[in-house]
Design a protein around this motif. Sequence first.
Motif, mmCIF file in Angstrom:
data_model
loop_
_atom_site.group_PDB
_atom_site.id
_atom_site.type_symbol
_atom_site.label_atom_id
_atom_site.label_comp_id
_atom_site.label_asym_id
_atom_site.label_seq_id
_atom_site.Cartn_x
_atom_site.Cartn_y
_atom_site.Cartn_z
ATOM 1 N N ALA A 1 -5.673 2.215 -10.076
ATOM 2 C CA ALA A 1 -6.342 0.923 -9.878
ATOM 3 C C ALA A 1 -5.394 -0.237 -10.184
ATOM 4 O O ALA A 1 -5.394 -1.250 -9.474
ATOM 5 C CB ALA A 1 -7.589 0.826 -10.752
ATOM 6 N N LEU A 2 -4.574 -0.095 -11.231
ATOM 7 C CA LEU A 2 -3.595 -1.136 -11.541
ATOM 8 C C LEU A 2 -2.578 -1.273 -10.414
ATOM 9 O O LEU A 2 -2.218 -2.395 -10.029
ATOM 10 C CB LEU A 2 -2.866 -0.823 -12.854
ATOM 11 N N GLU A 3 -2.116 -0.133 -9.897
ATOM 12 C CA GLU A 3 -1.159 -0.183 -8.788
ATOM 13 C C GLU A 3 -1.772 -0.814 -7.546
ATOM 14 O O GLU A 3 -1.132 -1.605 -6.850
ATOM 15 C CB GLU A 3 -0.665 1.223 -8.458
ATOM 16 N N LYS A 4 -3.027 -0.479 -7.274
ATOM 17 C CA LYS A 4 -3.716 -1.034 -6.104
ATOM 18 C C LYS A 4 -3.893 -2.544 -6.255
ATOM 19 O O LYS A 4 -3.699 -3.298 -5.296
ATOM 20 C CB LYS A 4 -5.071 -0.346 -5.925
ATOM 21 N N ALA A 5 -4.246 -2.989 -7.450
ATOM 22 C CA ALA A 5 -4.402 -4.425 -7.695
ATOM 23 C C ALA A 5 -3.073 -5.151 -7.503
ATOM 24 O O ALA A 5 -3.011 -6.199 -6.852
ATOM 25 C CB ALA A 5 -4.944 -4.665 -9.104
ATOM 26 N N ALA A 6 -2.010 -4.597 -8.066
ATOM 27 C CA ALA A 6 -0.683 -5.213 -7.927
ATOM 28 C C ALA A 6 -0.277 -5.277 -6.460
ATOM 29 O O ALA A 6 0.229 -6.300 -5.981
ATOM 30 C CB ALA A 6 0.354 -4.433 -8.734
ATOM 31 N N SER A 7 -0.522 -4.202 -5.730
ATOM 32 C CA SER A 7 -0.168 -4.158 -4.313
ATOM 33 C C SER A 7 -0.980 -5.174 -3.509
ATOM 34 O O SER A 7 -0.448 -5.864 -2.635
ATOM 35 C CB SER A 7 -0.405 -2.743 -3.778
ATOM 36 N N ILE B 1 0.298 -19.141 -5.991
ATOM 37 C CA ILE B 1 1.194 -18.090 -5.499
ATOM 38 C C ILE B 1 2.138 -17.634 -6.603
ATOM 39 O O ILE B 1 2.345 -16.433 -6.817
ATOM 40 C CB ILE B 1 1.971 -18.573 -4.256
ATOM 41 N N LYS B 2 2.702 -18.584 -7.338
ATOM 42 C CA LYS B 2 3.612 -18.227 -8.436
ATOM 43 C C LYS B 2 2.877 -17.435 -9.515
ATOM 44 O O LYS B 2 3.375 -16.424 -10.020
ATOM 45 C CB LYS B 2 4.235 -19.487 -9.042
ATOM 46 N N ASP B 3 1.674 -17.901 -9.882
ATOM 47 C CA ASP B 3 0.896 -17.206 -10.911
ATOM 48 C C ASP B 3 0.504 -15.799 -10.450
ATOM 49 O O ASP B 3 0.586 -14.834 -11.222
ATOM 50 C CB ASP B 3 -0.361 -17.999 -11.261
ATOM 51 N N GLN C 1 3.582 -8.642 -10.978
ATOM 52 C CA GLN C 1 4.742 -8.084 -11.680
ATOM 53 C C GLN C 1 4.338 -7.483 -13.018
ATOM 54 O O GLN C 1 4.815 -6.411 -13.404
ATOM 55 C CB GLN C 1 5.796 -9.156 -11.888
ATOM 56 N N ARG C 2 3.441 -8.151 -13.724
ATOM 57 C CA ARG C 2 3.011 -7.646 -15.031
ATOM 58 C C ARG C 2 2.165 -6.382 -14.900
ATOM 59 O O ARG C 2 2.259 -5.473 -15.729
ATOM 60 C CB ARG C 2 2.272 -8.733 -15.792
ATOM 61 N N LEU C 3 1.324 -6.320 -13.866
ATOM 62 C CA LEU C 3 0.564 -5.094 -13.639
ATOM 63 C C LEU C 3 1.499 -3.929 -13.340
ATOM 64 O O LEU C 3 1.326 -2.828 -13.872
ATOM 65 C CB LEU C 3 -0.419 -5.290 -12.478
ATOM 66 N N THR C 4 2.486 -4.162 -12.507
ATOM 67 C CA THR C 4 3.460 -3.125 -12.169
ATOM 68 C C THR C 4 4.230 -2.686 -13.414
ATOM 69 O O THR C 4 4.454 -1.484 -13.627
ATOM 70 C CB THR C 4 4.427 -3.636 -11.078
ATOM 71 N N ALA C 5 4.624 -3.639 -14.247
ATOM 72 C CA ALA C 5 5.334 -3.307 -15.491
ATOM 73 C C ALA C 5 4.435 -2.507 -16.434
ATOM 74 O O ALA C 5 4.906 -1.583 -17.115
ATOM 75 C CB ALA C 5 5.831 -4.583 -16.172
ATOM 76 N N SER C 6 3.151 -2.831 -16.459
ATOM 77 C CA SER C 6 2.210 -2.086 -17.308
ATOM 78 C C SER C 6 2.092 -0.643 -16.853
ATOM 79 O O SER C 6 2.100 0.281 -17.675
ATOM 80 C CB SER C 6 0.829 -2.752 -17.284
ATOM 81 N N VAL C 7 1.981 -0.438 -15.547
ATOM 82 C CA VAL C 7 1.906 0.923 -15.014
ATOM 83 C C VAL C 7 3.164 1.697 -15.399
ATOM 84 O O VAL C 7 3.088 2.841 -15.853
ATOM 85 C CB VAL C 7 1.722 0.910 -13.476
ATOM 86 N N LYS C 8 4.313 1.070 -15.243
ATOM 87 C CA LYS C 8 5.581 1.729 -15.586
ATOM 88 C C LYS C 8 5.610 2.088 -17.074
ATOM 89 O O LYS C 8 5.996 3.205 -17.442
ATOM 90 C CB LYS C 8 6.750 0.807 -15.253
#
Length: 108
Positions: A11-17, A65-67, A73-80
């Motif tokens: 779900a985190l990856e899907k949200a980030a995508s 857009i910046k936010d 990026q933060r969601l992706t970093a959390s998944v990692k």
Amino acid sequence: MAEGFTVDLAALEKAASGITGTVAKLQFRKVKDLDPRKDEIGHGHLADVLEKFCTRWEIGVEHLIKDAAQVSQRLTASVKAYREVDGTLFGQPGGTVTRPGGEDPGVK
């Protein structure tokens, strides 16, 4: 894992995508592209007000857009980070700390 605490990495990856996809679309569409010419409005004052509104709106969209990019990026970093921790803990011996107390099964 602590009881009552789970993380849905998919779900985190899907949200980030999804956020990344939306940001990509918004970067190529500008509010000023929607701003009609003054002669199309038919009223000078209304055209000026609309132009000012579109300018402010464009600034707001740029900030969003910046936010949104940072959120993605933060969601992706959390998944990692979760995956790294899971990978590290997977290789460690389990069950020794959380095992219920009682007699030592090796002593008879």
